[in-house]
Design a protein around this motif. Structure first.
Motif, PDB file in Angstrom:
ATOM      1  N   VAL A   1      81.654  37.811  30.443  1.00 48.12           N
ATOM      2  CA  VAL A   1      81.540  36.276  30.359  1.00 48.12           C
ATOM      3  C   VAL A   1      79.925  35.937  30.190  1.00 48.12           C
ATOM      4  CG1 VAL A   1      81.797  34.058  31.438  1.00 48.12           C
ATOM      5  CG2 VAL A   1      83.310  35.965  32.129  1.00 48.12           C
ATOM      6  N   LEU A   2      79.655  35.055  29.422  1.00 46.84           N
ATOM      7  CA  LEU A   2      78.247  34.561  29.153  1.00 46.84           C
ATOM      8  C   LEU A   2      78.306  32.861  29.191  1.00 46.84           C
ATOM      9  CD1 LEU A   2      75.883  35.600  26.179  1.00 46.84           C
ATOM     10  CD2 LEU A   2      76.465  33.118  26.677  1.00 46.84           C
ATOM     11  N   TYR A   3      77.457  32.503  29.971  1.00 49.74           N
ATOM     12  CA  TYR A   3      77.183  31.115  29.822  1.00 49.74           C
ATOM     13  C   TYR A   3      75.806  30.605  29.646  1.00 49.74           C
ATOM     14  CZ  TYR A   3      77.555  26.249  31.229  1.00 49.74           C
ATOM     15  OH  TYR A   3      77.748  24.764  31.055  1.00 49.74           O
ATOM     16  N   GLY A   4      75.724  29.423  28.852  1.00 48.97           N
ATOM     17  CA  GLY A   4      74.559  28.636  28.841  1.00 48.97           C
ATOM     18  C   GLY A   4      73.338  29.480  27.841  1.00 48.97           C
ATOM     19  N   GLY A   5      72.163  29.196  28.228  1.00 55.51           N
ATOM     20  CA  GLY A   5      71.090  29.708  27.405  1.00 55.51           C
ATOM     21  C   GLY A   5      70.484  28.645  26.545  1.00 55.51           C
ATOM     22  N   ALA A   6      69.324  28.971  25.816  1.00 57.60           N
ATOM     23  CA  ALA A   6      68.527  27.834  25.231  1.00 57.60           C
ATOM     24  C   ALA A   6      67.629  28.589  24.052  1.00 57.60           C
ATOM     25  CB  ALA A   6      67.645  27.301  26.151  1.00 57.60           C
ATOM     26  N   ILE A   7      67.370  27.811  22.911  1.00 59.03           N
ATOM     27  CA  ILE A   7      66.201  28.165  22.163  1.00 59.03           C
ATOM     28  C   ILE A   7      65.126  27.338  22.174  1.00 59.03           C
ATOM     29  CG2 ILE A   7      68.070  29.262  20.452  1.00 59.03           C
ATOM     30  CD1 ILE A   7      67.673  26.656  18.865  1.00 59.03           C
ATOM     31  N   PRO A   8      63.893  27.920  21.820  1.00 59.94           N
ATOM     32  CA  PRO A   8      62.669  27.185  21.902  1.00 59.94           C
ATOM     33  C   PRO A   8      62.851  25.758  21.129  1.00 59.94           C
ATOM     34  CG  PRO A   8      62.258  29.219  21.207  1.00 59.94           C
ATOM     35  CD  PRO A   8      63.679  29.310  21.165  1.00 59.94           C
ATOM     36  N   GLY A   9      62.327  24.767  21.833  1.00 64.82           N
ATOM     37  CA  GLY A   9      62.427  23.462  21.196  1.00 64.82           C
ATOM     38  C   GLY A   9      63.357  22.476  22.090  1.00 64.82           C
ATOM     39  N   GLY A  10      63.907  23.180  23.085  1.00 64.29           N
ATOM     40  CA  GLY A  10      64.829  22.445  24.027  1.00 64.29           C
ATOM     41  C   GLY A  10      66.187  22.242  23.812  1.00 64.29           C
ATOM     42  N   THR A  11      66.954  22.814  22.739  1.00 62.75           N
ATOM     43  CA  THR A  11      68.286  22.889  22.756  1.00 62.75           C
ATOM     44  C   THR A  11      68.935  24.086  23.724  1.00 62.75           C
ATOM     45  OG1 THR A  11      68.275  22.807  20.362  1.00 62.75           O
ATOM     46  CG2 THR A  11      70.280  23.754  21.297  1.00 62.75           C
ATOM     47  N   MET A  12      70.063  23.431  24.556  1.00 63.86           N
ATOM     48  CA  MET A  12      70.261  24.139  25.633  1.00 63.86           C
ATOM     49  C   MET A  12      71.875  24.107  25.560  1.00 63.86           C
ATOM     50  SD  MET A  12      68.131  23.312  28.975  1.00 63.86           S
ATOM     51  CE  MET A  12      66.410  23.279  29.028  1.00 63.86           C
ATOM     52  N   TYR A  13      72.495  25.130  25.697  1.00 61.76           N
ATOM     53  CA  TYR A  13      74.125  25.335  25.296  1.00 61.76           C
ATOM     54  C   TYR A  13      74.906  25.449  26.535  1.00 61.76           C
ATOM     55  CZ  TYR A  13      72.055  27.189  20.957  1.00 61.76           C
ATOM     56  OH  TYR A  13      71.697  27.429  19.889  1.00 61.76           O
ATOM     57  N   PRO A  14      76.103  24.545  26.472  1.00 60.12           N
ATOM     58  CA  PRO A  14      76.967  24.177  27.802  1.00 60.12           C
ATOM     59  C   PRO A  14      78.163  25.166  27.322  1.00 60.12           C
ATOM     60  CG  PRO A  14      77.318  22.577  26.031  1.00 60.12           C
ATOM     61  CD  PRO A  14      76.239  23.366  25.332  1.00 60.12           C
ATOM     62  N   GLU A  15      77.973  26.324  26.473  1.00 58.66           N
ATOM     63  CA  GLU A  15      79.113  26.933  25.845  1.00 58.66           C
ATOM     64  C   GLU A  15      79.403  28.320  27.108  1.00 58.66           C
ATOM     65  OE1 GLU A  15      77.875  26.806  21.167  1.00 58.66           O
ATOM     66  OE2 GLU A  15      77.565  28.426  22.347  1.00 58.66           O
ATOM     67  N   THR A  16      80.591  28.324  27.160  1.00 55.03           N
ATOM     68  CA  THR A  16      81.270  29.613  27.756  1.00 55.03           C
ATOM     69  C   THR A  16      81.995  30.507  26.572  1.00 55.03           C
ATOM     70  OG1 THR A  16      81.931  27.971  29.646  1.00 55.03           O
ATOM     71  CG2 THR A  16      82.852  30.556  29.405  1.00 55.03           C
ATOM     72  N   TRP A  17      81.284  31.878  26.672  1.00 59.00           N
ATOM     73  CA  TRP A  17      81.780  33.078  25.814  1.00 59.00           C
ATOM     74  C   TRP A  17      82.344  34.014  26.460  1.00 59.00           C
ATOM     75  CZ3 TRP A  17      81.415  32.960  20.218  1.00 59.00           C
ATOM     76  CH2 TRP A  17      80.653  32.031  19.644  1.00 59.00           C
ATOM     77  N   GLU A  18      83.363  34.775  26.045  1.00 58.22           N
ATOM     78  CA  GLU A  18      83.842  35.963  26.771  1.00 58.22           C
ATOM     79  C   GLU A  18      83.740  37.297  25.658  1.00 58.22           C
ATOM     80  OE1 GLU A  18      86.414  34.299  30.258  1.00 58.22           O
ATOM     81  OE2 GLU A  18      87.352  35.197  28.537  1.00 58.22           O
ATOM     82  N   PHE A  19      83.366  38.313  26.082  1.00 60.64           N
ATOM     83  CA  PHE A  19      83.300  39.619  25.217  1.00 60.64           C
ATOM     84  C   PHE A  19      84.233  40.719  25.698  1.00 60.64           C
ATOM     85  CE2 PHE A  19      80.929  43.399  24.178  1.00 60.64           C
ATOM     86  CZ  PHE A  19      81.054  43.441  22.650  1.00 60.64           C
ATOM     87  N   ASP A  20      85.176  41.222  24.748  1.00 62.29           N
ATOM     88  CA  ASP A  20      86.119  42.132  25.168  1.00 62.29           C
ATOM     89  C   ASP A  20      85.639  43.774  24.752  1.00 62.29           C
ATOM     90  OD1 ASP A  20      86.461  42.559  22.399  1.00 62.29           O
ATOM     91  OD2 ASP A  20      88.462  41.659  22.246  1.00 62.29           O
ATOM     92  N   GLY A  21      84.329  43.723  24.635  1.00 59.61           N
ATOM     93  CA  GLY A  21      83.931  44.992  24.113  1.00 59.61           C
ATOM     94  C   GLY A  21      83.705  45.282  22.564  1.00 59.61           C
ATOM     95  N   GLN A  22      84.450  44.310  21.871  1.00 60.68           N
ATOM     96  CA  GLN A  22      84.299  44.462  20.363  1.00 60.68           C
ATOM     97  C   GLN A  22      83.878  43.347  19.954  1.00 60.68           C
ATOM     98  OE1 GLN A  22      88.139  45.958  19.119  1.00 60.68           O
ATOM     99  NE2 GLN A  22      87.738  48.001  19.453  1.00 60.68           N
ATOM    100  N   SER A  23      84.404  42.081  20.228  1.00 58.19           N
ATOM    101  CA  SER A  23      84.245  40.749  19.698  1.00 58.19           C
ATOM    102  C   SER A  23      83.970  39.692  20.643  1.00 58.19           C
ATOM    103  CB  SER A  23      85.265  40.317  18.639  1.00 58.19           C
ATOM    104  OG  SER A  23      86.454  40.426  19.255  1.00 58.19           O
TER     105      SER A  23
END
Length: 426
Positions: free
Chosen positions: A111-133
């Motif tokens: 499970v992955l949550y959040g994160g950012a890139i330079p410039g102030g963009t911050m993500y409210p996303e929740t991602w899940e990874f099954d080993g392949q995708s």
């Protein structure tokens, strides 16, 4: 850094070594020999502000994203099997660093949550990874866009526990969230707001541990260690910290809703019914706190404990049907005052004089009933109200003293209730 439970080693990748130097190294630590070994200097390349988790189902450590010197963050997913790094995919979450990541051992996904890139963009996303995708589970999750938060999977409750980080405006949240694969739920407030802290799950004691971090300005470094979960009962309220995390109560406050009852007491009382609620100080909504009701002997889950039609908060004898004569006398006079303030058009009559007459007649009967109660003549009081109800509903001439509607229904209900209470007196 993560723990490879199959090989019994801690794996460390990359990191920031100062002066804008980002490491390319992969190291492993053997807790038995207490020795570090340099295992690789290639693979993902130089990077920092990434996360590494171990997937015991696929026996792989997975790394995503991160940042390099003076470059945009990365979007690659790599795997490490203890011998070789492999690029798994660069399709999934967009480029980012400073996100939170943990492995959900109950559902077998990272499970992955959040994160950012330079410039102030911050993500409210929740991602899940099954080993392949990767799968985007939620594009706008309730914890909100934040970076530099940390997360660990609590096996005892089957949920990822997330804390801290920073919002785009620099605010440092102190809320704790949990993700069970279906929804994010806020659990409680936690340590002071911070970034760059780390969280891990101690499987032997069943607790999530948090260490360190610092505020956004970086002038302070925290050296505190926090725990949540397991069999620990930090506030001695009869509930373990893990149980409180699931319930949403505060494991460091024995009475989360400040109603005078410990959280554990309310949970025990609510067994099988869900009431009282340890998160609601007035579970039945009668303006009496749950603790006050227990002290009074009333039911915190029933607005009218004795079932006499008078709510506990105004009933002068809330645990036995009926009320005192003083209560009834005052209530009769109060209804009269209520009727006397009603506009004339509510009364059914050919002209205003007749309407005033009927309004006065209704009050006269209520006052007569009040005087009868004061004289302890319950039968006469009952007869006065019965007569008024007949005139109100048109059973006698003249019919229908009030026009149909909400006002009439309200008056009828109040008079009927008082007639019932008076009947209990004889």
């Amino acid at each position: 850094m993560t723990y490879d439970s199959d090989r019994g080693v801690v794996v460390l990748v990359g990191g920031y070594t100062g002066s804008y130097v980002f490491s390319t190294e992969t190291w492993e630590f053997d807790g038995t020999t207490r020795a570090w070994s340099l295992r690789s200097t290639d693979g993902p390349g130089n990077r920092a502000s990434c996360r590494l988790v171990y997937d015991p189902i696929r026996q792989q450590s997975y790394l995503f994203g991160g940042e390099r010197t003076h470059q945009l963050p990365l979007d690659q997913t790599w795997s490490w099997d203890g011998q070789v790094w492999r690029l798994v995919t660069n399709i999934g979450p967009s480029r980012r660093s400073h996100y939170a990541m943990a492995f959900d051992s109950h559902r077998g996904v990272t499970v992955l949550y959040g994160g950012a890139i330079p410039g102030g963009t911050m993500y409210p996303e929740t991602w899940e990874f099954d080993g392949q995708s990767w799968t985007l589970v939620s594009a706008s999750s309730p914890p909100g866009g934040r970076y530099d938060c940390s997360m660990a999977f609590d096996e005892s409750i089957g949920a990822c526990v997330l804390f801290g980080g920073s919002f785009v405006d620099g605010t440092l949240p102190t809320d704790t969230w949990r993700w069970d694969g279906l929804q994010w739920e806020v659990c409680q407030q936690g340590p002071s707001g911070r970034v760059h802290h780390q969280m891990v799950y101690d499987s032997l004691r069943g607790v999530v541990m948090l260490f360190g971090g610092y505020p956004n300005d970086g002038r302070i470094r925290f050296g505190d260690t926090w725990e949540i979960g397991g069999a620990r009962d930090s506030d001695s309220d009869g509930l373990t910290d893990s149980e409180e995390l699931v319930l949403g109560t505060d494991p460091y406050d024995p009475d989360t809703d400040d109603d005078g009852l410990n959280d554990g007491t309310e949970v025990d009382m609510a067994a099988g019914t869900g009431c009282p609620d340890p998160l609601n100080p007035d579970s039945d909504g009668d303006t009496l706190s749950d603790g006050a009701e227990v002290s009074l002997g009333t039911d915190p889950c029933n607005t009218d404990t004795d079932g006499d039609g008078v709510d506990d908060n105004i009933d002068d004898r809330p645990t036995e049907p009926g009320v005192s004569s003083g209560y009834i006398e005052e209530a009769l006079n109060t209804i009269c005052a209520y009727i006397d303030d009603m506009p004339l058009e509510i009364f059914a009559a050919p002209n205003d004089n007749a309407r005033k007459g009927r309004r006065n007649a209704m009050c006269n009967k209520l006052h007569a009933a009040a005087r009868a109660v004061a004289s302890d003549d319950w039968q006469d009081a009952y007869n006065q109200l019965e007569s008024l109800l007949q005139k109100l509903d048109g059973a006698e001439q003249p019919p229908d003293w009030m026009v149909p509607g909400e006002a009439k229904d309200c008056v009828r209900d109040e008079i009927t209730l008082l007639a019932f209470l008076i009947s209990l007196g004889f």
